[in-house]
Motif scaffolding. Structure first.
Motif, PDB file in Angstrom:
ATOM      1  N   ASN A 158      60.123  36.423  87.868  1.00 15.93           N
ATOM      2  CA  ASN A 158      61.550  36.718  88.002  1.00 15.93           C
ATOM      3  C   ASN A 158      61.641  36.231  89.340  1.00 15.93           C
ATOM      4  O   ASN A 158      60.604  35.977  90.601  1.00 15.93           O
ATOM      5  CB  ASN A 158      61.157  38.430  89.159  1.00 15.93           C
ATOM      6  CG  ASN A 158      62.655  38.836  89.018  1.00 15.93           C
ATOM      7  OD1 ASN A 158      62.894  38.946  90.388  1.00 15.93           O
ATOM      8  ND2 ASN A 158      63.420  39.460  88.139  1.00 15.93           N
ATOM      9  N   LYS A 159      63.053  36.296  89.940  1.00 11.92           N
ATOM     10  CA  LYS A 159      62.984  34.775  91.144  1.00 11.92           C
ATOM     11  C   LYS A 159      63.130  36.336  92.564  1.00 11.92           C
ATOM     12  O   LYS A 159      62.946  34.994  93.115  1.00 11.92           O
ATOM     13  CB  LYS A 159      64.582  35.887  90.802  1.00 11.92           C
ATOM     14  CG  LYS A 159      66.282  36.220  91.015  1.00 11.92           C
ATOM     15  CD  LYS A 159      67.221  35.971  91.233  1.00 11.92           C
ATOM     16  CE  LYS A 159      68.356  37.132  91.209  1.00 11.92           C
ATOM     17  NZ  LYS A 159      68.134  37.644  92.246  1.00 11.92           N
ATOM     18  N   ASP A 160      63.149  37.203  91.902  1.00 12.84           N
ATOM     19  CA  ASP A 160      61.988  37.445  93.476  1.00 12.84           C
ATOM     20  C   ASP A 160      61.010  38.226  93.533  1.00 12.84           C
ATOM     21  O   ASP A 160      59.954  38.994  94.033  1.00 12.84           O
ATOM     22  CB  ASP A 160      63.103  39.372  92.995  1.00 12.84           C
ATOM     23  CG  ASP A 160      64.608  39.220  93.633  1.00 12.84           C
ATOM     24  OD1 ASP A 160      64.744  38.162  94.433  1.00 12.84           O
ATOM     25  OD2 ASP A 160      65.397  39.811  92.600  1.00 12.84           O
ATOM     26  N   ASP A 161      59.619  37.537  92.516  1.00 10.93           N
ATOM     27  CA  ASP A 161      58.968  37.629  92.379  1.00 10.93           C
ATOM     28  C   ASP A 161      57.484  36.721  93.830  1.00 10.93           C
ATOM     29  O   ASP A 161      58.729  36.303  93.938  1.00 10.93           O
ATOM     30  CB  ASP A 161      58.296  37.052  91.281  1.00 10.93           C
ATOM     31  CG  ASP A 161      58.535  38.007  90.295  1.00 10.93           C
ATOM     32  OD1 ASP A 161      57.993  38.813  90.659  1.00 10.93           O
ATOM     33  OD2 ASP A 161      58.068  37.328  88.859  1.00 10.93           O
TER      34      ASP A 161
ATOM     35  N   HIS B  88      56.874  34.642 100.169  1.00  6.14           N
ATOM     36  CA  HIS B  88      58.081  34.378  99.691  1.00  6.14           C
ATOM     37  C   HIS B  88      58.138  34.157  98.608  1.00  6.14           C
ATOM     38  O   HIS B  88      57.573  33.572  98.294  1.00  6.14           O
ATOM     39  CB  HIS B  88      58.120  32.654 100.816  1.00  6.14           C
ATOM     40  CG  HIS B  88      58.188  32.461 102.094  1.00  6.14           C
ATOM     41  ND1 HIS B  88      59.151  32.034 102.693  1.00  6.14           N
ATOM     42  CD2 HIS B  88      56.868  32.250 103.136  1.00  6.14           C
ATOM     43  CE1 HIS B  88      58.861  31.734 104.213  1.00  6.14           C
ATOM     44  NE2 HIS B  88      57.278  32.346 104.552  1.00  6.14           N
ATOM     45  N   LEU B  89      59.699  33.927  98.600  1.00  6.14           N
ATOM     46  CA  LEU B  89      59.921  34.732  96.720  1.00  6.14           C
ATOM     47  C   LEU B  89      60.582  33.536  96.351  1.00  6.14           C
ATOM     48  O   LEU B  89      60.507  32.160  96.740  1.00  6.14           O
ATOM     49  CB  LEU B  89      61.328  35.957  96.574  1.00  6.14           C
ATOM     50  CG  LEU B  89      61.333  36.778  97.525  1.00  6.14           C
ATOM     51  CD1 LEU B  89      61.682  37.495  97.579  1.00  6.14           C
ATOM     52  CD2 LEU B  89      59.441  37.779  97.400  1.00  6.14           C
ATOM     53  N   HIS B  90      60.219  33.124  95.083  1.00  7.07           N
ATOM     54  CA  HIS B  90      60.649  32.389  93.963  1.00  7.07           C
ATOM     55  C   HIS B  90      62.519  31.667  94.644  1.00  7.07           C
ATOM     56  O   HIS B  90      62.610  30.729  94.416  1.00  7.07           O
ATOM     57  CB  HIS B  90      60.522  32.914  92.568  1.00  7.07           C
ATOM     58  CG  HIS B  90      59.387  32.415  92.019  1.00  7.07           C
ATOM     59  ND1 HIS B  90      59.051  31.048  91.409  1.00  7.07           N
ATOM     60  CD2 HIS B  90      57.961  33.082  91.804  1.00  7.07           C
ATOM     61  CE1 HIS B  90      57.811  31.311  91.087  1.00  7.07           C
ATOM     62  NE2 HIS B  90      57.081  32.984  91.052  1.00  7.07           N
ATOM     63  N   HIS B  91      63.275  32.728  94.557  1.00  3.36           N
ATOM     64  CA  HIS B  91      64.608  32.198  94.997  1.00  3.36           C
ATOM     65  C   HIS B  91      64.773  31.389  96.738  1.00  3.36           C
ATOM     66  O   HIS B  91      65.079  30.183  96.571  1.00  3.36           O
ATOM     67  CB  HIS B  91      65.082  33.072  94.763  1.00  3.36           C
ATOM     68  CG  HIS B  91      64.901  33.816  95.525  1.00  3.36           C
ATOM     69  ND1 HIS B  91      64.764  35.389  95.999  1.00  3.36           N
ATOM     70  CD2 HIS B  91      66.005  33.983  97.006  1.00  3.36           C
ATOM     71  CE1 HIS B  91      64.868  36.417  96.907  1.00  3.36           C
ATOM     72  NE2 HIS B  91      65.943  35.440  97.817  1.00  3.36           N
ATOM     73  N   ASP B  92      63.837  31.650  97.186  1.00  2.00           N
ATOM     74  CA  ASP B  92      63.773  31.488  98.892  1.00  2.00           C
ATOM     75  C   ASP B  92      64.222  30.080  99.157  1.00  2.00           C
ATOM     76  O   ASP B  92      64.847  29.350  99.832  1.00  2.00           O
ATOM     77  CB  ASP B  92      62.570  32.024  99.417  1.00  2.00           C
ATOM     78  CG  ASP B  92      62.589  33.545  99.968  1.00  2.00           C
ATOM     79  OD1 ASP B  92      63.649  34.277  99.297  1.00  2.00           O
ATOM     80  OD2 ASP B  92      61.100  34.567 100.157  1.00  2.00           O
ATOM     81  N   MET B  93      63.225  29.146  98.616  1.00  4.59           N
ATOM     82  CA  MET B  93      63.300  27.425  98.359  1.00  4.59           C
ATOM     83  C   MET B  93      64.556  27.177  98.519  1.00  4.59           C
ATOM     84  O   MET B  93      65.036  26.364  98.868  1.00  4.59           O
ATOM     85  CB  MET B  93      62.206  26.796  98.128  1.00  4.59           C
ATOM     86  CG  MET B  93      60.476  27.050  99.000  1.00  4.59           C
ATOM     87  SD  MET B  93      59.291  25.818  97.901  1.00  4.59           S
ATOM     88  CE  MET B  93      59.236  27.294  96.386  1.00  4.59           C
ATOM     89  N   VAL B  94      65.132  28.197  97.369  1.00  7.39           N
ATOM     90  CA  VAL B  94      66.500  27.327  96.403  1.00  7.39           C
ATOM     91  C   VAL B  94      67.660  27.615  97.966  1.00  7.39           C
ATOM     92  O   VAL B  94      67.900  26.995  97.872  1.00  7.39           O
ATOM     93  CB  VAL B  94      66.892  27.826  95.211  1.00  7.39           C
ATOM     94  CG1 VAL B  94      68.134  27.577  94.573  1.00  7.39           C
ATOM     95  CG2 VAL B  94      65.368  27.592  94.253  1.00  7.39           C
ATOM     96  N   VAL B  95      67.219  28.902  98.723  1.00  7.55           N
ATOM     97  CA  VAL B  95      68.443  28.668  99.211  1.00  7.55           C
ATOM     98  C   VAL B  95      68.419  27.717 100.516  1.00  7.55           C
ATOM     99  O   VAL B  95      69.447  27.936 100.568  1.00  7.55           O
ATOM    100  CB  VAL B  95      68.382  30.591  99.847  1.00  7.55           C
ATOM    101  CG1 VAL B  95      69.305  31.229 100.700  1.00  7.55           C
ATOM    102  CG2 VAL B  95      68.639  31.705  98.517  1.00  7.55           C
ATOM    103  N   CYS B  96      67.199  27.910 100.635  1.00  4.38           N
ATOM    104  CA  CYS B  96      67.032  26.876 101.664  1.00  4.38           C
ATOM    105  C   CYS B  96      67.749  25.628 101.433  1.00  4.38           C
ATOM    106  O   CYS B  96      67.947  24.644 102.253  1.00  4.38           O
ATOM    107  CB  CYS B  96      65.768  27.377 102.623  1.00  4.38           C
ATOM    108  SG  CYS B  96      65.141  26.183 104.392  1.00  4.38           S
ATOM    109  N   ALA B  97      67.137  25.304 100.775  1.00  2.47           N
ATOM    110  CA  ALA B  97      67.194  24.246 100.154  1.00  2.47           C
ATOM    111  C   ALA B  97      69.063  23.791 100.120  1.00  2.47           C
ATOM    112  O   ALA B  97      69.699  22.703 100.244  1.00  2.47           O
ATOM    113  CB  ALA B  97      66.889  23.695  98.919  1.00  2.47           C
TER     114      ALA B  97
END
Length: 278
Positions: free
Chosen positions: A166-169, A188-197
């Protein structure tokens, strides 16, 4: 700016690694490390091999895999390989004491730790009975044998379907400096790096696939992890890795040889670079 929209079922390793296969970057260089060159196809295959190797070692969903690794491509293989199988990567500061590693390994409860051969003695100094959860040490570097990362990768499949996380895992932990007590494992969750990038690397730095990234901050730092690893992967650029010390002669040598278009450092290092006289 539009908010980042991700599906509920999302594995960030697919976003930063697998995606480049369908976007035609097979032969594009993803990493330069000294004389070594790693293409996006090779990155994809090594990540899959690492994920399969971790599975063979018994790593299950959400279990932590500790990484005590210098800044080499092996870091990327193990970091995203752990995440791709639904595990949780835990990069550790390479400049700590055995007592500090003992605390972190017990705190994150990693059963597998991958360590650069140059740092292996720091783990070996810890009495094995003090490590309540660790079962396997995998060595990155020239070492051979069953504990060699090279051997594990060579004996593993290059095919791997990403775990439907899940994107929040949880995807990875980074430990704090411990300035207010014991270091804390920051999740840090699966979506965190995408948001930062998306919101920083692309929107503020305007990075492109033509950029060449070089970060003085090492990959185990949050600052270095973005600048030196996933910002370049977000756009299909090239990251320049340096496993050695960030001394001025070393940094100038890397810059002159590799000619990065983006250079990331911290105030103390900028000061050292400016004061250095050849």
């Amino acid at each position: 700016m539009k908010p980042v929209q991700l599906p509920a079922v999302f594995n960030v390793a697919s976003h930063f690694v697998d995606r480049h296969m369908s976007e035609g970057r097979d032969t594009k260089v993803a990493f330069e490390c000294g004389d070594d060159r790693v293409t996006y196809r090779q990155l994809f295959e090594r990540v899959n091999e690492a994920g399969n190797a971790f599975r063979k070692l018994g790593v299950r969903d959400e279990e932590r895999i500790a990484l005590l690794l210098l800044d080499t491509p092996d870091f990327a293989y193990c970091f995203f390989g752990a995440i791709k199988i639904g595990g949780v990567a835990v990069p550790m500061n390479t400049m700590l004491s055995p007592a500090e590693y003992e605390y972190m390994l017990n705190d994150c409860r990693a059963r597998v730790v991958v360590v650069s051969e140059a740092l292996l003695s720091k783990i070996q100094e810890i009495p094995r009975e003090n490590l309540r959860y660790m079962e396997k040490i995998v060595v990155s570097g020239p070492a051979s044998g069953d504990d060699s990362l090279f051997q594990l990768l060579s004996g593993s499949s290059r095919e791997l379907v990403a775990r439907p996380t899940n994107k929040d895992d949880a995807a990875f932990w980074l430990y704090s400096s411990g300035s207010t007590g014991r270091p804390k494992g920051c999740v840090h969750l699966h979506h965190d790096m995408v948001v930062c990038a998306e919101y920083y690397a692309k929107a503020i730095l305007n990075v492109t696939e033509n950029d060449r990234f070089f970060s003085v901050a090492k990959l185990f730092f949050a600052y270095g992890l973005g600048n030196g690893l996933y910002f370049s992967l977000a756009v299909g650029g090239t990251s320049i890795l340096w496993p050695g010390s960030p001394s001025p002669p070393n940094i100038y040598s890397v810059i002159e040889r590799s000619k990065p278009t983006l250079f990331f450092s911290v105030p103390s290092n900028y000061s050292s670079l400016l004061a250095y006289q050849r």
